[in-house]
Scaffold this motif. Structure first.
Motif, mmCIF file in Angstrom:
data_model
loop_
_atom_site.group_PDB
_atom_site.id
_atom_site.type_symbol
_atom_site.label_atom_id
_atom_site.label_comp_id
_atom_site.label_asym_id
_atom_site.label_seq_id
_atom_site.Cartn_x
_atom_site.Cartn_y
_atom_site.Cartn_z
ATOM 1 N N PRO A 173 0.971 -1.241 0.126
ATOM 2 C CA PRO A 173 0.039 0.103 -0.053
ATOM 3 C C PRO A 173 0.882 1.120 0.006
ATOM 4 O O PRO A 173 1.772 1.456 0.862
ATOM 5 C CB PRO A 173 -0.825 -0.076 1.312
ATOM 6 C CG PRO A 173 0.145 -0.868 2.203
ATOM 7 C CD PRO A 173 0.843 -2.067 1.120
ATOM 8 N N LEU A 174 0.431 2.114 -0.958
ATOM 9 C CA LEU A 174 1.127 3.376 -1.079
ATOM 10 C C LEU A 174 -0.039 4.577 -1.089
ATOM 11 O O LEU A 174 -1.127 4.176 -1.533
ATOM 12 C CB LEU A 174 2.013 3.589 -2.220
ATOM 13 C CG LEU A 174 3.356 2.736 -2.140
ATOM 14 C CD1 LEU A 174 3.964 2.664 -3.830
ATOM 15 C CD2 LEU A 174 4.205 2.814 -1.198
ATOM 16 N N PRO A 175 0.491 5.518 -0.684
ATOM 17 C CA PRO A 175 -0.351 6.934 -0.447
ATOM 18 C C PRO A 175 -0.905 7.115 -2.026
ATOM 19 O O PRO A 175 -0.020 6.896 -2.763
ATOM 20 C CB PRO A 175 0.215 8.029 -0.004
ATOM 21 C CG PRO A 175 1.195 7.357 0.830
ATOM 22 C CD PRO A 175 1.775 6.085 0.131
ATOM 23 N N GLN A 176 -2.289 7.676 -2.246
ATOM 24 C CA GLN A 176 -2.546 7.840 -3.522
ATOM 25 C C GLN A 176 -3.177 9.291 -3.440
ATOM 26 O O GLN A 176 -3.731 10.002 -2.513
ATOM 27 C CB GLN A 176 -3.732 7.039 -3.894
ATOM 28 C CG GLN A 176 -3.426 5.629 -3.698
ATOM 29 C CD GLN A 176 -2.408 5.109 -4.695
ATOM 30 O OE1 GLN A 176 -2.573 5.633 -6.139
ATOM 31 N NE2 GLN A 176 -1.490 4.480 -4.446
ATOM 32 N N PRO A 177 -3.095 10.023 -4.549
ATOM 33 C CA PRO A 177 -3.459 11.453 -4.604
ATOM 34 C C PRO A 177 -4.849 11.572 -5.013
ATOM 35 O O PRO A 177 -5.268 12.412 -6.023
ATOM 36 C CB PRO A 177 -2.519 11.882 -5.787
ATOM 37 C CG PRO A 177 -2.583 11.001 -6.788
ATOM 38 C CD PRO A 177 -2.430 9.684 -5.934
ATOM 39 N N TYR A 178 -5.795 11.330 -4.231
ATOM 40 C CA TYR A 178 -7.356 11.619 -4.024
ATOM 41 C C TYR A 178 -7.615 12.999 -3.811
ATOM 42 O O TYR A 178 -8.221 13.031 -2.786
ATOM 43 C CB TYR A 178 -8.073 10.517 -3.560
ATOM 44 C CG TYR A 178 -7.610 9.230 -3.960
ATOM 45 C CD1 TYR A 178 -7.564 8.631 -5.154
ATOM 46 C CD2 TYR A 178 -7.758 8.194 -2.766
ATOM 47 C CE1 TYR A 178 -7.399 7.351 -5.598
ATOM 48 C CE2 TYR A 178 -7.491 6.709 -3.321
ATOM 49 C CZ TYR A 178 -7.396 6.638 -4.762
ATOM 50 O OH TYR A 178 -7.182 5.168 -4.794
ATOM 51 N N VAL A 179 -6.999 13.987 -4.214
ATOM 52 C CA VAL A 179 -7.141 15.500 -3.880
ATOM 53 C C VAL A 179 -7.366 16.404 -5.062
ATOM 54 O O VAL A 179 -7.107 16.000 -6.106
ATOM 55 C CB VAL A 179 -5.829 15.840 -3.099
ATOM 56 C CG1 VAL A 179 -5.812 15.027 -1.796
ATOM 57 C CG2 VAL A 179 -4.694 15.787 -4.041
ATOM 58 N N GLY A 180 -7.693 17.404 -4.958
ATOM 59 C CA GLY A 180 -7.991 18.518 -6.082
ATOM 60 C C GLY A 180 -9.012 17.925 -7.003
ATOM 61 O O GLY A 180 -10.070 17.572 -6.525
ATOM 62 N N ASP A 181 -8.728 18.178 -8.258
ATOM 63 C CA ASP A 181 -9.322 17.572 -9.344
ATOM 64 C C ASP A 181 -9.366 16.037 -9.116
ATOM 65 O O ASP A 181 -10.435 15.452 -10.040
ATOM 66 C CB ASP A 181 -8.824 18.047 -10.585
ATOM 67 C CG ASP A 181 -8.969 19.564 -10.960
ATOM 68 O OD1 ASP A 181 -9.536 20.178 -10.077
ATOM 69 O OD2 ASP A 181 -8.261 20.112 -11.792
ATOM 70 N N ASN A 182 -8.640 15.531 -8.760
ATOM 71 C CA ASN A 182 -8.729 13.875 -8.454
ATOM 72 C C ASN A 182 -9.345 13.457 -7.200
ATOM 73 O O ASN A 182 -9.564 12.368 -6.922
ATOM 74 C CB ASN A 182 -7.423 13.310 -8.417
ATOM 75 C CG ASN A 182 -7.219 11.874 -8.796
ATOM 76 O OD1 ASN A 182 -8.178 11.444 -9.720
ATOM 77 N ND2 ASN A 182 -6.362 10.957 -8.182
ATOM 78 N N ALA A 183 -10.285 14.328 -6.680
ATOM 79 C CA ALA A 183 -10.995 13.997 -5.407
ATOM 80 C C ALA A 183 -12.184 13.074 -5.900
ATOM 81 O O ALA A 183 -12.675 13.252 -7.118
ATOM 82 C CB ALA A 183 -11.509 15.255 -4.915
ATOM 83 N N TRP A 184 -12.715 12.296 -4.906
ATOM 84 C CA TRP A 184 -13.853 11.534 -5.276
ATOM 85 C C TRP A 184 -15.176 12.483 -5.189
ATOM 86 O O TRP A 184 -15.139 13.362 -4.600
ATOM 87 C CB TRP A 184 -14.052 10.445 -4.090
ATOM 88 C CG TRP A 184 -13.012 9.360 -4.235
ATOM 89 C CD1 TRP A 184 -11.792 9.344 -3.279
ATOM 90 C CD2 TRP A 184 -12.984 8.213 -4.902
ATOM 91 N NE1 TRP A 184 -11.327 8.250 -3.492
ATOM 92 C CE2 TRP A 184 -11.471 7.712 -4.684
ATOM 93 C CE3 TRP A 184 -13.468 7.947 -6.057
ATOM 94 C CZ2 TRP A 184 -11.163 6.571 -5.158
ATOM 95 C CZ3 TRP A 184 -12.895 6.614 -6.808
ATOM 96 C CH2 TRP A 184 -11.858 6.085 -6.458
ATOM 97 N N ARG A 185 -16.114 12.042 -6.249
ATOM 98 C CA ARG A 185 -17.154 12.901 -6.544
ATOM 99 C C ARG A 185 -18.520 12.191 -6.056
ATOM 100 O O ARG A 185 -18.668 11.242 -6.942
ATOM 101 C CB ARG A 185 -17.364 13.527 -7.867
ATOM 102 C CG ARG A 185 -16.347 14.278 -8.149
ATOM 103 C CD ARG A 185 -16.456 15.231 -9.218
ATOM 104 N NE ARG A 185 -17.121 14.602 -10.495
ATOM 105 C CZ ARG A 185 -17.575 15.074 -11.638
ATOM 106 N NH1 ARG A 185 -17.639 16.400 -11.559
ATOM 107 N NH2 ARG A 185 -18.183 14.332 -12.545
#
Length: 254
Positions: free
Chosen positions: A101-113
């Motif tokens: 497991p590694l951190p994922q960039p679910y932030v900004g425009d890549n946030a979950w909607r």
């Protein structure tokens, strides 16, 4: 005034008090031209921030988790996280995929909607043998939930691929669940959903929010009650949802 918070109202009241004192000064002091006081008051009020819109109900399930951030507009709840849970990972796997497991960039425009106004589909989109390459739901701790089937069509929970929390790592070293993480119920509370399907409908645990037994479920593993349409997790297949009751688009197929 009614739309301001306590600090805002106090600031306006203080400004009005100062203006009253100016107006009560002796007449020999030159009064400001007509309209100046109104303009000054408007300028002071412009510095008072507008009250924040109340959080939508869908945001409340995510609030207990400090690593998860939410924001929203009229259409969507945006959920940001690094994709890593607070609990340990990868313990108990007997069929390891050789990823970590590694951190994922679910932030900004890549946030979950998450749609705040989900729309029922004319025909439900069933998940069996579909939606195999990405998330179908999002757990309250910001970790995505994939189809109970892996990308080869096998049921991950039944072939030893999942750890004791119901998750594992994919090819991109992204940690995700293949079942609804029912252990999160202790954190979010019994009356709260433990996840949201990506069509916008909540996923509750093994009971109704009021603690009563779950009634008959439809082919999507959900039903409509007094709180509206919602899904329920299961300890057997489909584990998550059987299909999307709401409108979605399948971007990729296997």
């Amino acid at each position: 005034m009614a739309d301001l918070d306590d600090a805002g109202r106090q600031s306006v009241q203080n400004s009005l008090a100062r203006l009253r004192n100016i107006n009560m000064e002796p007449t020999e002091i030159q009064r400001p031209p007509e309209g100046v006081l109104t303009m000054a008051l408007a300028a002071m009020m412009a510095d008072i921030p507008a009250p924040a819109a109340p959080a939508p109900d869908a945001a409340k399930a995510f609030m207990p988790f400090q690593r998860v951030k939410t924001r929203w507009d009229d259409s969507f709840l945006y959920v940001e996280s690094d994709g890593l849970p607070d609990h340990p990972m990868m313990t108990g796997i007997t069929n390891w995929q050789q990823h970590v497991p590694l951190p994922q960039p679910y932030v900004g425009d890549n946030a979950w909607r998450i749609p705040l106004k989900p729309v029922p589909a004319t025909t439900p989109a069933m998940v069996k043998d579909h939606f195999l390459r990405g998330a179908i739901a999002l757990a309250a701790n910001g970790v995505p939930i994939f189809n109970p089937q892996n990308n080869r069509g096998e049921i991950s929970q039944e072939i030893g691929e999942l750890d004791q929390w119901g998750g594992h790592c994919g090819r991109g070293d992204d940690y995700h669940y293949h079942v609804v993480p029912l252990h999160l119920q202790k954190v979010v509370g019994n009356g709260m959903p433990v996840a949201y399907a990506l069509d916008g409908y909540p996923i509750y645990g093994l009971t109704e929010p009021d603690g009563s037994p779950v009634g008959k479920l439809d082919e999507c593993h959900g039903h409509t009650t007094g709180i509206g349409y919602h899904y329920h997790a299961g300890t057997t297949y489909p584990y998550v949802i059987g299909g999307f009751h709401g409108q979605v688009v399948e971007r990729e197929t296997r």
